[in-house]
Design a protein around this motif. Structure first.
Motif, PDB file in Angstrom:
ATOM      1  N   TRP A  22      86.478  45.348 -33.033  1.00 17.94           N
ATOM      2  CA  TRP A  22      86.897  46.395 -33.960  1.00 17.94           C
ATOM      3  C   TRP A  22      86.103  47.691 -33.830  1.00 17.94           C
ATOM      4  N   TYR A  23      84.832  47.589 -33.504  1.00 18.04           N
ATOM      5  CA  TYR A  23      83.993  48.785 -33.465  1.00 18.04           C
ATOM      6  C   TYR A  23      83.459  49.104 -32.074  1.00 18.04           C
ATOM      7  N   GLY A  24      83.624  48.187 -31.137  1.00 17.06           N
ATOM      8  CA  GLY A  24      83.119  48.432 -29.797  1.00 17.06           C
ATOM      9  C   GLY A  24      81.607  48.367 -29.711  1.00 17.06           C
ATOM     10  N   ALA A 243      75.539  60.826 -31.683  1.00 16.86           N
ATOM     11  CA  ALA A 243      76.446  59.704 -31.928  1.00 16.86           C
ATOM     12  C   ALA A 243      77.119  59.859 -33.297  1.00 16.86           C
ATOM     13  N   ALA A 244      78.065  58.971 -33.575  1.00 14.06           N
ATOM     14  CA  ALA A 244      78.830  59.052 -34.827  1.00 14.06           C
ATOM     15  C   ALA A 244      77.949  58.870 -36.050  1.00 14.06           C
ATOM     16  N   ASP A 245      76.856  58.089 -35.916  1.00 11.05           N
ATOM     17  CA  ASP A 245      75.983  57.856 -37.072  1.00 11.05           C
ATOM     18  C   ASP A 245      74.895  58.909 -37.217  1.00 11.05           C
ATOM     19  N   PRO A 266      66.478  57.993 -25.955  1.00  6.84           N
ATOM     20  CA  PRO A 266      65.769  56.700 -25.947  1.00  6.84           C
ATOM     21  C   PRO A 266      66.732  55.530 -25.765  1.00  6.84           C
ATOM     22  N   ASN A 267      66.164  54.353 -25.518  1.00  6.65           N
ATOM     23  CA  ASN A 267      66.980  53.167 -25.332  1.00  6.65           C
ATOM     24  C   ASN A 267      67.730  52.829 -26.622  1.00  6.65           C
ATOM     25  N   GLY A 268      68.888  52.231 -26.480  1.00 12.55           N
ATOM     26  CA  GLY A 268      69.656  51.829 -27.652  1.00 12.55           C
ATOM     27  C   GLY A 268      71.144  51.807 -27.349  1.00 12.55           C
ATOM     28  N   THR A 269      71.914  51.473 -28.357  1.00 12.34           N
ATOM     29  CA  THR A 269      73.376  51.458 -28.250  1.00 12.34           C
ATOM     30  C   THR A 269      73.922  52.557 -29.147  1.00 12.34           C
ATOM     31  N   TYR A 270      74.775  53.424 -28.599  1.00 14.01           N
ATOM     32  CA  TYR A 270      75.284  54.579 -29.336  1.00 14.01           C
ATOM     33  C   TYR A 270      76.812  54.573 -29.308  1.00 14.01           C
ATOM     34  N   VAL A 271      77.406  54.776 -30.473  1.00 16.16           N
ATOM     35  CA  VAL A 271      78.856  54.862 -30.590  1.00 16.16           C
ATOM     36  C   VAL A 271      79.213  56.321 -30.884  1.00 16.16           C
ATOM     37  N   LEU A 272      79.992  56.945 -29.980  1.00 16.82           N
ATOM     38  CA  LEU A 272      80.363  58.347 -30.144  1.00 16.82           C
ATOM     39  C   LEU A 272      81.513  58.497 -31.135  1.00 16.82           C
ATOM     40  N   GLU A 273      81.824  59.752 -31.476  1.00 15.35           N
ATOM     41  CA  GLU A 273      82.877  60.023 -32.453  1.00 15.35           C
ATOM     42  C   GLU A 273      84.221  59.475 -32.005  1.00 15.35           C
ATOM     43  N   ASP A 274      84.480  59.489 -30.693  1.00 12.97           N
ATOM     44  CA  ASP A 274      85.779  59.002 -30.201  1.00 12.97           C
ATOM     45  C   ASP A 274      85.801  57.494 -30.018  1.00 12.97           C
TER      46      ASP A 274
END
Length: 439
Positions: A22-24, A243-245, A266-274
């Motif tokens: 649902w959120y990728g 990112a979106a957040d 930095p390292n991590g997981t990022y969810v963009l606006e799209d």
């Protein structure tokens, strides 16, 4: 040495699948750990845990901790960004002397809590439903207290810190830096940057200078070929992406979209606006997942996911409001119950007082026989008569009375009393009547 990266929220397997579909985004669950251990090369007996995690599910966190502690491997752990909540339990899988943290990392320990109250009730709260709700709340309260003590016991065991000091920090629920984490025994020391270290070897310095000269010559030649006179004319731009957040990360690329293999931090997981998900590990873009990939909607634009996500968020908000309203109702009913309990206690006290007064009055009430006797006494002359009667005494004695045989009189038989005579005469009349009827 195998690296185990705990870079996402700790969730159960079902939630992990939900987040991916649902959120990728991704999560870390217990199932990932046995798979990681099985993937390690034969003979590799060291695990280096890298942590940048806000915590999450307690059950999954404990399962991960147990799996690591029972793996038989030599474990080290480093806090790279954040280590909070259940992530601190995973940190403690490593022995104290092999636990570290980067200078700018932070840590948070707190008391466990439930994200959703496990309650259900209709619009009308009957007494039975309130009783059930109270039972559920009590059960959850006991469960949270047990979990809190379990976590605190491990903290004391693996850090050596004072129990009261740790509990006070858990109550505050705030972040601490790595120096404080070291004081409490969560890590052994803080890791300083190693990119500016100087070599003490003259040979290394000489080789480095020669390498720089060669690189400078090549670089100047490239500049000349590009029509650039000096290095100052070259504009080097990095991409800073939000990112979106609201979190930001940097990609060392002048133009074009970020690509797998680009240097980033930095390292991590990022969810963009799209909806695109970018995973950075070891300051390299490890993966880029476009929005909607693998969701099966066929359009590839991710709009359906967005709409579903918005609908889900609205549903979550609605349920959250319902829980808050229900909690407020429970609090109100609890207050009313306490007031009713106080009223009940007062009524019971009043009842006891009335029963005591009734018993006292009953002790003063005369029986019917006693009332009749009192009436006779009143008619006879009252208290004065009674006192006079009490003062009377008999004049008959054994010396002034005697008993004689009663003599009958008239036509009666010798020695008949008057009563016996009357009975005899009545019998004779009845006998005469019977004989007359018989004739």
């Amino acid at each position: 040495m195998a690296k185990l990266r705990i870079y996402n929220e700790i969730v159960n397997e079902e939630d992990k699948v939900f987040l991916q579909d649902w959120y990728g985004t991704d999560g870390v669950c217990y199932k990932d750990i046995p798979e990681f251990l099985d993937s390690m090369e034969e003979g590799d007996n060291e695990i280096d845990i890298r942590i940048h995690c806000p915590g999450g599910d307690c059950i999954e966190g404990w399962a991960i901790y147990d799996a690591l502690r029972n793996s038989g491997k030599t474990i080290s752990a480093t806090i790279e960004g954040e280590c909070s909540s259940m992530a601190t339990i995973i940190l403690l899988a490593a022995p104290k002397e092999r636990r570290f943290g980067f200078e700018n990392a932070r840590m948070c320990i707190h008391n466990p809590a439930v994200a959703w109250l496990d309650l259900w009730a209709t619009d009308r709260l009957t007494a039975d439903e309130i009783k059930k709700l109270k039972a559920k709340l009590t059960a959850q309260e006991i469960s949270l207290i047990e979990e809190q003590n379990k976590i605190l016991n491990l903290y004391v065991e693996r850090t050596g810190a004072d129990r009261n000091e740790l509990q006070a920090l858990m109550n505050e629920d705030k972040y601490v830096d790595m120096s404080r984490a070291a004081e409490l025994g969560f890590i052994a020391s803080t890791l300083a940057p190693n990119t500016d270290r100087k070599s003490n070897s003259s040979k290394s310095k000489k080789m480095a200078k020669e390498q720089i000269k060669i690189e400078n010559r090549l670089f100047k030649k490239l500049l000349s070929m590009a029509g650039i006179a000096k290095i100052e004319d070259v504009k080097v731009l990095d991409q800073k992406i939000t990112a979106a957040d609201g979190t930001e990360f940097t990609v060392e690329r002048e133009d074009g979209d970020p690509q797998v293999g680009d240097k980033a931090y930095p390292n991590g997981t990022y969810v963009l606006e799209d909806g695109t998900t970018i995973v950075i590990a070891d300051e390299i873009i490890e993966s880029i997942t476009p929005a909607g990939e693998g969701d099966g909607d066929g359009d590839g634009n991710g709009d359906g996911d967005g709409e579903d996500a918005e609908g889900l968020k609205a549903k979550v908000d609605e349920l959250t409001q319902q829980v808050e309203d229900l909690t407020e109702k429970v609090n109100t009913l609890t207050s009313e119950k306490e007031a009713l309990a106080n009223d009940k206690a007062q009524l019971e006290a009043d009842k006891t007082a009335l029963e005591t007064e009734k018993a006292d009055l009953q002790s003063k009430v005369k029986t019917e026989e006693e009332t009749e006797i009192l009436d006779i006494v009143a008619k006879a002359g009252g208290k004065a008569w009674l006192e006079n009667l009490k003062g009377m005494s008999s004049t008959f004695t054994t010396s002034n009375r005697k008993f004689v045989e009663h003599a009958g009189g008239g036509e009666g038989e010798q020695g008949e009393t008057r009563a016996q005579k009357a009975l005899r005469e009545q019998r004779e009349k009845n006998e005469a009547k019977r004989k007359a009827k018989a004739q």
